[in-house]
Write a protein that holds these residues in place. Structure first.
Motif: not given
Length: 121
Positions: A98-100, A109
């Motif tokens: 995930r990029s968060r 993601d």
């Protein structure tokens, strides 16, 4: 983006396994990485997560003290060291990215194909 998990197999109760997940097609150091598992007939559960830098890690209560997540940003790989395995750990294990930076680990993601871990009693 590809996430390729490996290292699953059959192990006896009390044994250990080390899962690996090699990533490609993304800027690895910009993604948090997580391990999830899904046992037969059950929902997928979060197991462990690690921050982009590797400085923070998070665990589900049922694996705390037994599993350790780590990452090697130079190798684009995340690991899950699993010790003191028991039959309840039997599941397909998935890695995800995930990029968060913040927030719950249930929104990822990218997902990889799983690797099966079977713990015999």
């Amino acid at each position: 983006v590809q996430l390729q998990a490996s290292g699953g197999g059959l192990v006896q109760t009390g044994g250990s396994l080390r899962l690996s997940c090699a990533a490609s097609g993304l800027t690895f150091g910009r993604y948090g990485l997580g391990w999830f598992r899904q046992a037969p007939g059950k929902e997928r559960d979060f197991v462990a997560g690690i921050s982009q830098s590797g400085g923070s890690s998070y665990y589900a209560d049922f694996v705390k003290g037994r599993f350790t997540i780590s990452r090697d940003n130079a190798k684009n790989t995340v690991y899950l060291q699993m010790n003191s395995l028991n039959p309840q750990d039997t599941a397909v294990y998935y890695c995800a990215a995930r990029s968060r930076i913040y927030g719950a680990w249930n929104v990822m993601d990218y997902w990889g194909k799983g690797t099966l871990v079977t713990v015999s009693s």
